[in-house]
Motif scaffolding. Structure first.
Motif, PDB file in Angstrom:
ATOM      1  N   SER A  10     -46.782  42.391 -63.773  1.00  0.00           N
ATOM      2  CA  SER A  10     -47.206  43.558 -63.965  1.00  0.00           C
ATOM      3  C   SER A  10     -47.480  44.470 -62.564  1.00  0.00           C
ATOM      4  O   SER A  10     -48.221  43.212 -61.967  1.00  0.00           O
ATOM      5  N   PRO A  11     -47.496  45.895 -62.589  1.00  0.00           N
ATOM      6  CA  PRO A  11     -47.603  46.720 -61.103  1.00  0.00           C
ATOM      7  C   PRO A  11     -48.831  46.553 -60.815  1.00  0.00           C
ATOM      8  O   PRO A  11     -48.621  47.856 -60.982  1.00  0.00           O
ATOM      9  N   THR A  12     -49.519  45.368 -61.032  1.00  0.00           N
ATOM     10  CA  THR A  12     -51.045  46.038 -60.715  1.00  0.00           C
ATOM     11  C   THR A  12     -51.255  45.770 -59.860  1.00  0.00           C
ATOM     12  O   THR A  12     -52.975  45.706 -59.489  1.00  0.00           O
ATOM     13  N   ASP A  43     -45.006  46.908 -66.904  1.00  0.00           N
ATOM     14  CA  ASP A  43     -45.921  48.036 -67.556  1.00  0.00           C
ATOM     15  C   ASP A  43     -45.972  48.795 -67.728  1.00  0.00           C
ATOM     16  O   ASP A  43     -46.285  49.869 -68.317  1.00  0.00           O
ATOM     17  N   HIS A  46     -50.885  51.872 -68.702  1.00  0.00           N
ATOM     18  CA  HIS A  46     -50.845  52.444 -68.203  1.00  0.00           C
ATOM     19  C   HIS A  46     -51.612  52.523 -67.200  1.00  0.00           C
ATOM     20  O   HIS A  46     -52.017  53.618 -66.354  1.00  0.00           O
ATOM     21  N   CYS A  49     -51.620  50.071 -63.709  1.00  0.00           N
ATOM     22  CA  CYS A  49     -50.293  49.967 -63.088  1.00  0.00           C
ATOM     23  C   CYS A  49     -50.410  51.077 -62.246  1.00  0.00           C
ATOM     24  O   CYS A  49     -49.948  51.894 -62.638  1.00  0.00           O
ATOM     25  N   GLU A  54     -45.101  48.656 -57.960  1.00  0.00           N
ATOM     26  CA  GLU A  54     -43.514  48.432 -58.307  1.00  0.00           C
ATOM     27  C   GLU A  54     -42.989  48.178 -57.470  1.00  0.00           C
ATOM     28  O   GLU A  54     -42.018  47.552 -57.355  1.00  0.00           O
ATOM     29  N   ARG A  74     -38.330  48.597 -67.331  1.00  0.00           N
ATOM     30  CA  ARG A  74     -39.346  48.499 -67.223  1.00  0.00           C
ATOM     31  C   ARG A  74     -40.233  48.933 -69.079  1.00  0.00           C
ATOM     32  O   ARG A  74     -39.561  49.811 -69.355  1.00  0.00           O
ATOM     33  N   SER A  76     -42.358  50.430 -70.091  1.00  0.00           N
ATOM     34  CA  SER A  76     -42.740  52.060 -70.129  1.00  0.00           C
ATOM     35  C   SER A  76     -42.002  52.668 -70.833  1.00  0.00           C
ATOM     36  O   SER A  76     -42.071  53.435 -71.553  1.00  0.00           O
TER      37      SER A  76
END
Length: 276
Positions: A10-12, A43, A46, A49, A54, A74, A76
């Protein structure tokens, strides 16, 4: 069937060596079986992220020498697909609305051992949208005798040394949330839909997700999806014995590179965990 693994961050935040260990483990397993390694970006949240995280995932993994098929899925961009799965569970009577806030649920979990109470739809606050929770009792009734056969093959080692066939016990996670008003579809539902969609046959991931497997196996059965084989591995720990984690401020791969540590150093760091 092609041996297919995935790494699904996860791009957090920025990747740390624990992520690198998991990604390399999956990548090497795929290569050793002449299989496929897939990168997926999870992701759906929202609120946390970020595009820069990412991009950093792609940069870090390429720096590690990994490659994967394009385009990258992705989550999302596939919310409608997860909604279809949720609506199917609704039509089967296997989820129910919960109007408690996350704070209320946390407080109740700390103060009472019983199941979290929920407000029936007729008593719902007018200013709240519900979360949707998996109804374990109804799921058990729906599966009937198949419930006792739920399980998964553990090819690695669980946190307590679990290996081989594992009987699934979804009750350890309770009536998990499958959709929330703030981020929409939640992790458990999205991941089983995508693992089936992408033909994942073997899942390599850390001990921290071992218990999640029990719930995911149940969702796979309810939705008629295949159950992959699982290979859980030990987690990299810091100097204090705590697992590396973004939320704890663990040093990222970028931090380590800035300090002059190269890829060989990072692989050496992981060597002691390779057989875990």
């Amino acid at each position: 069937m092609t041996y297919t693994t995935r790494f699904a961050p996860s791009p957090t935040g920025y990747l740390h060596p624990g992520h690198a260990f998991s990604a390399l483990t999956a990548f090497k397993a795929a290569r050793s079986h002449d299989g496929a390694f897939i990168l997926r970006i999870e992701d759906i949240d929202h609120t946390r992220c970020r595009p820069e995280y990412e991009q950093a995932i792609y940069d870090d993994l390429r720096w590690m020498g990994l490659d994967w098929p394009e385009p990258v899925l992705r989550q999302s961009e596939h919310m409608a697909d997860y909604q279809v799965a949720l609506e199917r569970l609704k039509s089967m009577g296997l989820v129910y609305p919960c109007f408690k806030t996350r704070k209320e649920l946390m407080l109740e979990a700390l103060s009472a051992p019983q199941d979290t109470p929920v407000l029936p739809p007729g008593d719902a606050p007018l200013d709240r949208e519900p979360a949707w929770r998996l109804a374990l009792t109804e799921a058990r009734d729906y599966l009937g005798s198949r419930w006792e056969g739920l399980g998964f093959e553990e090819q690695g080692r669980g946190p307590n040394g679990e290996h081989g066939w594992q009987v699934a016990d979804p009750s350890i996670n309770g009536d998990v949330v499958l959709a929330r008003k703030d981020v929409g579809i939640a992790y458990h539902l999205a991941v089983v839909v995508d693992d089936a969609r992408q033909g994942i046959t073997h899942i390599h991931r850390g001990h921290d997700l071992f218990e999640a497997t029990h719930t995911q196996v149940l969702l796979q059965a309810l939705l008629g999806l295949p159950t992959p084989q699982y290979h859980h591995h030990a987690l990299l720990l810091d100097d204090t014995g705590q697992r590396l984690a973004k939320r704890k401020g663990s040093k990222s791969l970028r931090d380590l590179r800035d300090e002059g540590i190269n890829l060989a150093d990072i692989k050496a760091l992981m060597a002691n965990y390779a057989k875990a």
